[in-house]
Every structure is written in C-alpha cells, then in structure tokens.
Design a protein around this motif. Structure first.
Motif, PDB file in Angstrom:
ATOM      1  N   GLY A 198       0.785  -1.223   0.000  1.00 43.60           N
ATOM      2  CA  GLY A 198       0.000   0.000   0.000  1.00 43.60           C
ATOM      3  C   GLY A 198       0.817   1.272   0.000  1.00 43.60           C
ATOM      4  O   GLY A 198       2.015   1.303  -0.278  1.00 43.60           O
ATOM      5  N   GLY A 199       0.134   2.353   0.315  1.00 42.11           N
ATOM      6  CA  GLY A 199       0.742   3.677   0.406  1.00 42.11           C
ATOM      7  C   GLY A 199       0.124   4.433   1.560  1.00 42.11           C
ATOM      8  O   GLY A 199      -0.575   3.867   2.395  1.00 42.11           O
ATOM      9  N   GLY A 200       0.395   5.706   1.616  1.00 44.32           N
ATOM     10  CA  GLY A 200      -0.153   6.529   2.685  1.00 44.32           C
ATOM     11  C   GLY A 200       0.456   6.262   4.041  1.00 44.32           C
ATOM     12  O   GLY A 200      -0.146   6.570   5.077  1.00 44.32           O
ATOM     13  N   HIS A 201       1.676   5.709   4.047  1.00 50.08           N
ATOM     14  CA  HIS A 201       2.309   5.360   5.315  1.00 50.08           C
ATOM     15  C   HIS A 201       2.562   6.592   6.189  1.00 50.08           C
ATOM     16  O   HIS A 201       2.554   6.485   7.427  1.00 50.08           O
ATOM     17  N   ASP A 202       2.782   7.733   5.563  1.00 48.90           N
ATOM     18  CA  ASP A 202       3.093   8.931   6.349  1.00 48.90           C
ATOM     19  C   ASP A 202       1.870   9.441   7.124  1.00 48.90           C
ATOM     20  O   ASP A 202       2.009  10.305   7.992  1.00 48.90           O
ATOM     21  N   ARG A 203       0.695   8.892   6.848  1.00 50.94           N
ATOM     22  CA  ARG A 203      -0.503   9.300   7.585  1.00 50.94           C
ATOM     23  C   ARG A 203      -0.654   8.544   8.901  1.00 50.94           C
ATOM     24  O   ARG A 203      -1.430   8.962   9.767  1.00 50.94           O
ATOM     25  N   VAL A 204       0.060   7.451   9.055  1.00 49.93           N
ATOM     26  CA  VAL A 204      -0.107   6.583  10.223  1.00 49.93           C
ATOM     27  C   VAL A 204       0.781   7.060  11.369  1.00 49.93           C
ATOM     28  O   VAL A 204       1.932   7.431  11.162  1.00 49.93           O
ATOM     29  N   ARG A 205       0.235   7.032  12.567  1.00 46.25           N
ATOM     30  CA  ARG A 205       0.977   7.402  13.761  1.00 46.25           C
ATOM     31  C   ARG A 205       1.014   6.209  14.721  1.00 46.25           C
ATOM     32  O   ARG A 205       0.034   5.472  14.849  1.00 46.25           O
ATOM     33  N   LEU A 206       2.151   6.054  15.406  1.00 39.04           N
ATOM     34  CA  LEU A 206       2.337   4.968  16.359  1.00 39.04           C
ATOM     35  C   LEU A 206       2.364   5.507  17.783  1.00 39.04           C
ATOM     36  O   LEU A 206       2.766   6.645  18.023  1.00 39.04           O
ATOM     37  N   ALA A 207       1.960   4.660  18.717  1.00 36.06           N
ATOM     38  CA  ALA A 207       2.004   5.021  20.137  1.00 36.06           C
ATOM     39  C   ALA A 207       2.143   3.753  20.956  1.00 36.06           C
ATOM     40  O   ALA A 207       1.790   2.658  20.509  1.00 36.06           O
ATOM     41  N   ARG A 208       2.650   3.927  22.177  1.00 35.65           N
ATOM     42  CA  ARG A 208       2.774   2.803  23.093  1.00 35.65           C
ATOM     43  C   ARG A 208       1.490   2.542  23.865  1.00 35.65           C
ATOM     44  O   ARG A 208       1.340   1.483  24.483  1.00 35.65           O
ATOM     45  N   THR A 209       0.559   3.462  23.847  1.00 39.03           N
ATOM     46  CA  THR A 209      -0.684   3.300  24.590  1.00 39.03           C
ATOM     47  C   THR A 209      -1.872   3.595  23.689  1.00 39.03           C
ATOM     48  O   THR A 209      -1.771   4.336  22.710  1.00 39.03           O
ATOM     49  N   ALA A 210      -2.998   3.015  24.042  1.00 39.92           N
ATOM     50  CA  ALA A 210      -4.248   3.282  23.326  1.00 39.92           C
ATOM     51  C   ALA A 210      -4.978   4.401  24.056  1.00 39.92           C
ATOM     52  O   ALA A 210      -5.544   4.179  25.128  1.00 39.92           O
ATOM     53  N   GLY A 211      -4.956   5.588  23.484  1.00 41.11           N
ATOM     54  CA  GLY A 211      -5.621   6.722  24.101  1.00 41.11           C
ATOM     55  C   GLY A 211      -7.121   6.698  23.896  1.00 41.11           C
ATOM     56  O   GLY A 211      -7.666   5.808  23.231  1.00 41.11           O
ATOM     57  N   PRO A 212      -7.829   7.671  24.450  1.00 40.17           N
ATOM     58  CA  PRO A 212      -9.289   7.705  24.314  1.00 40.17           C
ATOM     59  C   PRO A 212      -9.760   7.707  22.865  1.00 40.17           C
ATOM     60  O   PRO A 212     -10.778   7.078  22.549  1.00 40.17           O
ATOM     61  N   ASP A 213      -9.057   8.418  21.980  1.00 35.06           N
ATOM     62  CA  ASP A 213      -9.472   8.440  20.577  1.00 35.06           C
ATOM     63  C   ASP A 213      -9.372   7.051  19.960  1.00 35.06           C
ATOM     64  O   ASP A 213     -10.265   6.625  19.217  1.00 35.06           O
ATOM     65  N   TRP A 214      -8.260   6.364  20.231  1.00 35.77           N
ATOM     66  CA  TRP A 214      -8.095   4.994  19.710  1.00 35.77           C
ATOM     67  C   TRP A 214      -9.213   4.104  20.237  1.00 35.77           C
ATOM     68  O   TRP A 214      -9.848   3.365  19.478  1.00 35.77           O
ATOM     69  N   MET A 215      -9.459   4.178  21.535  1.00 34.87           N
ATOM     70  CA  MET A 215     -10.479   3.320  22.138  1.00 34.87           C
ATOM     71  C   MET A 215     -11.872   3.631  21.600  1.00 34.87           C
ATOM     72  O   MET A 215     -12.740   2.752  21.561  1.00 34.87           O
ATOM     73  N   SER A 216     -12.089   4.873  21.176  1.00 34.87           N
ATOM     74  CA  SER A 216     -13.421   5.235  20.669  1.00 34.87           C
ATOM     75  C   SER A 216     -13.745   4.529  19.361  1.00 34.87           C
ATOM     76  O   SER A 216     -14.918   4.393  19.000  1.00 34.87           O
TER      77      SER A 216
END
Length: 337
Positions: A198-216
């Motif tokens: 695929g493409g669009g890799h620069d749109r993806v962000r990584l984190a060590r925790t699942a914040g409220p937005d991720w959980m939503s």
C-alpha cells in the motif's frame, strides 16, 4: 557537565509536535566535555513531545527522553527497510502459546499445563481455558475444575480447542459435551512483505498506549466500567505492544486503528478497524505496513493474525497479503454440572 542552560534551536530541526507517532532521526546535546558539546543520535518512533521534552523509542534499548532545548537536529525518516527472511518455525501449539502472551488475561491460573484465563468477560480469548498439554488430572476431573473456576467468577466455561494441537481425548470429550463457537483461522506470513504494501504510510501514527481516541474506534468494549478496565489491561499487555492510528479531521476520532504485539520472531496483528466512511482507501494496509515495519525494526520476521472463519472479506484481504492458514481453533462451552 550536563547542559542546564538554554540551547538555540537550529534550522536542521525539521520536525515538530505534529510528527509524534512517526519514525524520526534526532540529534541532541547530551553533555559538554571541556566546554565542547557531545552529540548523541537516535532513530526511532517519536512517542512524546510536550513542554517537558521529547521521547524517542529506538529499535532496542530504553526510550530516549530529553528537553526540547537540547534538540539540535531532527527529521522524519522512511519506514525501516525490512529484509526478506523465511517464516519462523513454530508448531500450532507453540504459535498458540505465543498468541496467549500477546493477549494476556487479567487473571491467569495454571491447571497442570493448562491456563485458566479470566478478564471480566472481555473477549472469549481472554476468558477461556488454553488447554495445551496435560492438566495433571484425569480429564473429567479437570473439566469439573474448569467449570467451578469460571462459575466462581460468574463466567461461562469456554475451552479453546486447536486443530491440530489439542489432545484427541479432549477434542472427543468436548465434541460430546459442548457446542462449537467462533471457529477461527490462525494465519501466518513473512513479515518483510507487509512493510511494502500500500501507500499513505506517512498518515499513520504509532504510540505505546491506546488513548481515548483509539479506544473510541475499537468496537469490542461496552459501557461496563469493569469490562472497559479489563480491556485496557488486555490490550496493553504483551512483550512489546504498539498501537497505530490514522488521524481524522481536527476534533474527530481516528479514521483507522490497529494493534501489534512483537514477541521474539513473531508479530501479532489485531484490532485492525476502519471507520465505515473511510473504507476502501487503503488505510487498513497502511496501518499494517507501518506496524510491520516497526516489528521488523525490533527483529521480528514472521506475522500472524487470527480471523474468524466466517469473515470472508477479511480472509480475502489477508489472502492478497500473502497469509496462509497455520491451524484453526474454536471454543467449546462446557455445560453446567
């Protein structure tokens, strides 16, 4: 001596707080020796940047944190260039044990070589017996102990059954006693190929925790506070856990999310979800590619995931990505005594 005064920002700093979650290369002043600055370089995921400073998680070792005033150069860098490598060797039982470490229950108790798992009812995987090996008791007594353990917690007694992998006598007894639920395919693929999809890799962000937005965006948690707390513990458990998301518009939840757990040579992918209005735009593959690159950076060479046998759309996607089936499992519900 350690620097404690102001350090002038240099034009070589080409990152800012909006780059949190991306792979970066940074140079910082670590100290002065004979009044000359000593520089240190780090490449990794920028996981934090606020008024107190920055944190970069490198390929190995501890996270690197330092005040913003010590940053003298920085830029985003491409995904880790994973090298092609053969799929790691693993039997179905070994891979299932790896999967158990990547989705660890809140409560675990050994019954011989079996593991009883409970997590307030959050997912069958974290609320079932991983019946691999000898329970140390005759089978009828072992199953009675399982019933009692789950009854004490107000949970149904599910047993995870592998094909191949579980003992023949256990499969036969559970087929006689119980009803099959949620047949699931465990699928594997070489990891390096996923980093190039695929493409669009620069749109993806990584984190060590699942914040409220991720959980939503994650759809498997209800409104029960106990279940929500159990879900957070399970999701954040594992040897090396990463969460990915594609940001939405300001003030809106992410367009897509994903989770990856790295355990030695294996990387487990899960919770790949895309908002309905954002589907068919390649976001799922972008999330998987970025997570795969991070897993490769930590030394993994194989990928695996679990997909319900009835999910034809997901299976077709994983077919295209090179996944093949290692084994299957299902859950048997023990009737109450």
């Amino acid at each position: 001596m350690i620097v404690d005064g102001p350090v002038e920002r240099r034009p070589e700093v080409r990152i800012d707080r909006s780059d949190v979650g991306r792979r970066v290369s940074v140079r910082r002043i670590s100290e002065f020796v004979d009044e000359r600055p000593v520089f240190r370089d780090s490449i990794g995921v920028l996981t934090w940047w606020d008024d107190h400073g920055l944190t970069v998680v490198p390929r190995t070792g501890e996270p690197v944190s330092f005040p913003e005033r010590l940053l003298v150069a920085g830029k985003t860098v491409p995904l880790f260039p994973a090298r092609r490598a053969p799929l790691p060797a693993a039997t179905p039982v070994e891979l299932q044990r790896t999967a158990g470490r990547g989705w660890p229950a809140v409560e675990n108790e050994a019954l011989g070589a079996w593991t009883l798992r409970a997590s307030a009812g959050f997912t069958r995987r974290a609320n079932s017996v991983q019946a691999l090996g000898d329970p140390g008791l005759p089978l009828p007594r072992a199953l009675d102990a399982v019933r009692a353990w789950y009854a004490a917690r107000g949970l149904p007694a599910y047993v995870e059954v592998l094909t191949p992998g579980s003992p023949d006598d256990l499969r036969a007894e559970l087929d006689r006693l119980g009803v099959r639920y949620a047949p699931t395919l465990v699928r594997t693929a070489p990891l390096a190929g996923l980093t190039r999809i695929g493409g669009g890799h620069d749109r993806v962000r990584l984190a060590r925790t699942a914040g409220p937005d991720w959980m939503s965006v994650y759809r498997r948690v209800g409104a029960d506070p106990a279940v929500e707390e159990a879900a957070r513990q399970v999701l954040h458990g594992g040897p090396s856990v990463w969460f990915a998301h594609v940001p939405g518009a300001p003030g809106q939840p992410p367009l897509a999310i994903g989770r990856c757990v790295i355990d030695g040579p294996w990387a487990c992918f899960g919770a790949i979800e895309v908002q309905p209005h954002a589907r068919r735009a390649g976001l799922a593959t972008a999330v998987m590619a970025v997570l795969a690159a991070r897993a490769a950076e930590e030394g993994a060479t194989g990928a695996y995931l679990q997909v319900e046998a009835e999910n034809a759309g997901a299976i077709a996607l994983y077919d295209e990505l090179g996944f093949t089936t290692s084994h299957t499992y299902h859950y048997a519900l023990l009737p109450q005594a």
